[in-house]
Motif scaffolding. Sequence first.
Motif, PDB file in Angstrom:
ATOM      1  N   LEU A  41       1.619  -3.140   4.935  1.00 15.53           N
ATOM      2  CA  LEU A  41       0.445  -3.534   5.728  1.00 15.53           C
ATOM      3  C   LEU A  41      -0.273  -2.323   6.326  1.00 15.53           C
ATOM      4  O   LEU A  41      -1.485  -2.360   6.538  1.00 15.53           O
ATOM      5  CB  LEU A  41       0.846  -4.519   6.827  1.00 15.53           C
ATOM      6  N   ALA A  42       0.469  -1.251   6.578  1.00 15.69           N
ATOM      7  CA  ALA A  42      -0.156  -0.072   7.182  1.00 15.69           C
ATOM      8  C   ALA A  42      -1.105   0.636   6.227  1.00 15.69           C
ATOM      9  O   ALA A  42      -1.995   1.369   6.654  1.00 15.69           O
ATOM     10  CB  ALA A  42       0.921   0.907   7.669  1.00 15.69           C
ATOM     11  N   ILE A  43      -0.919   0.411   4.905  1.00 14.41           N
ATOM     12  CA  ILE A  43      -1.749   1.162   3.951  1.00 14.41           C
ATOM     13  C   ILE A  43      -2.580   0.272   3.013  1.00 14.41           C
ATOM     14  O   ILE A  43      -3.352   0.796   2.222  1.00 14.41           O
ATOM     15  CB  ILE A  43      -0.901   2.146   3.110  1.00 14.41           C
ATOM     16  N   ALA A  44      -2.386  -1.035   3.084  1.00 12.64           N
ATOM     17  CA  ALA A  44      -3.093  -1.919   2.150  1.00 12.64           C
ATOM     18  C   ALA A  44      -4.488  -2.265   2.673  1.00 12.64           C
ATOM     19  O   ALA A  44      -4.618  -2.972   3.677  1.00 12.64           O
ATOM     20  CB  ALA A  44      -2.292  -3.198   1.925  1.00 12.64           C
ATOM     21  N   LEU A  98       2.743  -1.388  12.483  1.00 13.21           N
ATOM     22  CA  LEU A  98       2.482   0.053  12.487  1.00 13.21           C
ATOM     23  C   LEU A  98       0.972   0.298  12.549  1.00 13.21           C
ATOM     24  O   LEU A  98       0.189  -0.541  12.095  1.00 13.21           O
ATOM     25  CB  LEU A  98       3.031   0.697  11.205  1.00 13.21           C
ATOM     26  N   PRO A  99       0.578   1.466  13.084  1.00 14.06           N
ATOM     27  CA  PRO A  99      -0.844   1.811  13.087  1.00 14.06           C
ATOM     28  C   PRO A  99      -1.384   1.847  11.662  1.00 14.06           C
ATOM     29  O   PRO A  99      -0.659   2.207  10.737  1.00 14.06           O
ATOM     30  CB  PRO A  99      -0.881   3.209  13.687  1.00 14.06           C
ATOM     31  N   SER A 100      -2.636   1.479  11.494  1.00 16.88           N
ATOM     32  CA  SER A 100      -3.249   1.510  10.169  1.00 16.88           C
ATOM     33  C   SER A 100      -3.424   2.949   9.697  1.00 16.88           C
ATOM     34  O   SER A 100      -3.885   3.810  10.436  1.00 16.88           O
ATOM     35  CB  SER A 100      -4.610   0.836  10.204  1.00 16.88           C
ATOM     36  N   ARG A 101      -3.065   3.195   8.433  1.00 17.44           N
ATOM     37  CA  ARG A 101      -3.300   4.513   7.824  1.00 17.44           C
ATOM     38  C   ARG A 101      -4.192   4.361   6.599  1.00 17.44           C
ATOM     39  O   ARG A 101      -4.217   5.234   5.725  1.00 17.44           O
ATOM     40  CB  ARG A 101      -1.960   5.134   7.439  1.00 17.44           C
ATOM     41  N   ASN A 159      -5.880  -1.141 -11.123  1.00 14.70           N
ATOM     42  CA  ASN A 159      -7.335  -1.105 -10.926  1.00 14.70           C
ATOM     43  C   ASN A 159      -7.748  -1.343  -9.481  1.00 14.70           C
ATOM     44  O   ASN A 159      -8.917  -1.217  -9.139  1.00 14.70           O
ATOM     45  CB  ASN A 159      -8.021  -2.150 -11.816  1.00 14.70           C
ATOM     46  N   LYS A 160      -6.783  -1.728  -8.634  1.00 13.41           N
ATOM     47  CA  LYS A 160      -7.146  -2.070  -7.260  1.00 13.41           C
ATOM     48  C   LYS A 160      -6.606  -1.090  -6.233  1.00 13.41           C
ATOM     49  O   LYS A 160      -6.888  -1.232  -5.054  1.00 13.41           O
ATOM     50  CB  LYS A 160      -6.648  -3.477  -6.931  1.00 13.41           C
ATOM     51  N   VAL A 161      -5.807  -0.127  -6.672  1.00  8.72           N
ATOM     52  CA  VAL A 161      -5.214   0.788  -5.685  1.00  8.72           C
ATOM     53  C   VAL A 161      -5.641   2.229  -5.909  1.00  8.72           C
ATOM     54  O   VAL A 161      -5.925   2.644  -7.031  1.00  8.72           O
ATOM     55  CB  VAL A 161      -3.663   0.727  -5.698  1.00  8.72           C
ATOM     56  N   SER A 162      -5.653   2.973  -4.814  1.00 10.29           N
ATOM     57  CA  SER A 162      -5.939   4.404  -4.885  1.00 10.29           C
ATOM     58  C   SER A 162      -4.652   5.141  -5.237  1.00 10.29           C
ATOM     59  O   SER A 162      -3.549   4.614  -5.077  1.00 10.29           O
ATOM     60  CB  SER A 162      -6.451   4.892  -3.531  1.00 10.29           C
ATOM     61  N   ASP A 163      -4.813   6.376  -5.698  1.00 10.38           N
ATOM     62  CA  ASP A 163      -3.629   7.195  -5.952  1.00 10.38           C
ATOM     63  C   ASP A 163      -2.863   7.425  -4.644  1.00 10.38           C
ATOM     64  O   ASP A 163      -1.641   7.536  -4.643  1.00 10.38           O
ATOM     65  CB  ASP A 163      -4.031   8.533  -6.584  1.00 10.38           C
ATOM     66  N   GLY A 164      -3.589   7.520  -3.543  1.00 12.92           N
ATOM     67  CA  GLY A 164      -2.943   7.703  -2.236  1.00 12.92           C
ATOM     68  C   GLY A 164      -2.011   6.547  -1.893  1.00 12.92           C
ATOM     69  O   GLY A 164      -0.923   6.747  -1.348  1.00 12.92           O
ATOM     70  N   PHE A 165      -2.421   5.334  -2.239  1.00 15.27           N
ATOM     71  CA  PHE A 165      -1.591   4.141  -1.991  1.00 15.27           C
ATOM     72  C   PHE A 165      -0.290   4.230  -2.793  1.00 15.27           C
ATOM     73  O   PHE A 165       0.805   4.004  -2.274  1.00 15.27           O
ATOM     74  CB  PHE A 165      -2.386   2.889  -2.378  1.00 15.27           C
TER      75      PHE A 165
END
Length: 238
Positions: free
Chosen positions: A88-91, A133-136, A188-194
Amino acid sequence: MKRSHLVISGLVMVTTLILSTGCNKEPEAPNKSGKTTTQKNGQSPPVVDQEMAFKGEELYNQNCVFCHQADAIGKPGIAPSLTNKEFLAIAPVNFLVETIREGRAGTGMPPFSHLGNEKIEQIVAFLRSHATLPSRIKEVDAQPEAHGDPRLGKQWFDQVCSTCHGPEGNGYAAGGTGTAIGKAGFLNKVSDGFIRTTIKEGRSNTRMLPFAGPNALADLSNREIDDIISYLRTVPSK
Ligand code: HEC
Ligand code: HEC
């Protein structure tokens, strides 16, 4: 007489307005001591519209609970956790909305476009109300793209990831507990960072462990992790 009456009822209205919006705008999150604190920007979980989350809970129980389980904690090999805190913090909200709307072709995740955007957004609010957690999201989204070596990435993937995620990231279909991370519906829906952050930090209370650092199952370097991401980007299949 008339005028003062108007003024008083006007005052009452304004006060009620302030009080009622005040309640909605003061989200509270439990802290370690069990007390509640008002959330501060950047250091606390996202602020979620309580009314939307409430409606979303009912929709969740009607449409999703069979696979994703009560409190959306997931079940290995059936469906992933949707209330996992690292997730949830990164989605990003868009990622959640689009995944629910379109499903993931070739996996057990069906599309829910028939619910319409409003209901899907209510479900997303319900899921995000579990964030602790805080959003990142911004930081993770802004990470650079991976420019690794897909051939090396494939070797790492086959050795370390395929037991759970299946060969070429086919997911549960291959008999493991990991999701279909080689399929277009995910990639197709996520960044490389995710992807990178998930590999490095894992998802607590699931079988997705951290793969970086001295205590990790396999201490992969940044370069090795980018090799894996670059490999995944070459395999998307329906
Ligand atoms: C022991 C099993 C296991 C291993 C090994 C494993 N994973 Fe996972 N992975 C999982 C599970 C399980 C999930 C989903 C968590 C859940 O069920 O809630 C997951 C989730 C993910 C996700 C997020 C996918 C999504 O649908 O949001 C990514 C990305 C990922 N893993 C990458 C990797 C990579 C890359 C490797 C190898 C370095 C790896 N995993 C190794 C079990 C594993
Ligand atoms: C029939 C079982 C089933 C139902 C019903 C279902 N899901 Fe899923 N869901 C899955 C599976 C299986 C996956 C993992 C697909 C994969 O391997 O990538 C998934 C993945 C997801 C993901 C991506 C999670 C991640 O870790 O990236 C989200 C978000 C999601 N589902 C939301 C929902 C919502 C919301 C509902 C109800 C509206 C729902 N699902 C209903 C089976 C289901």
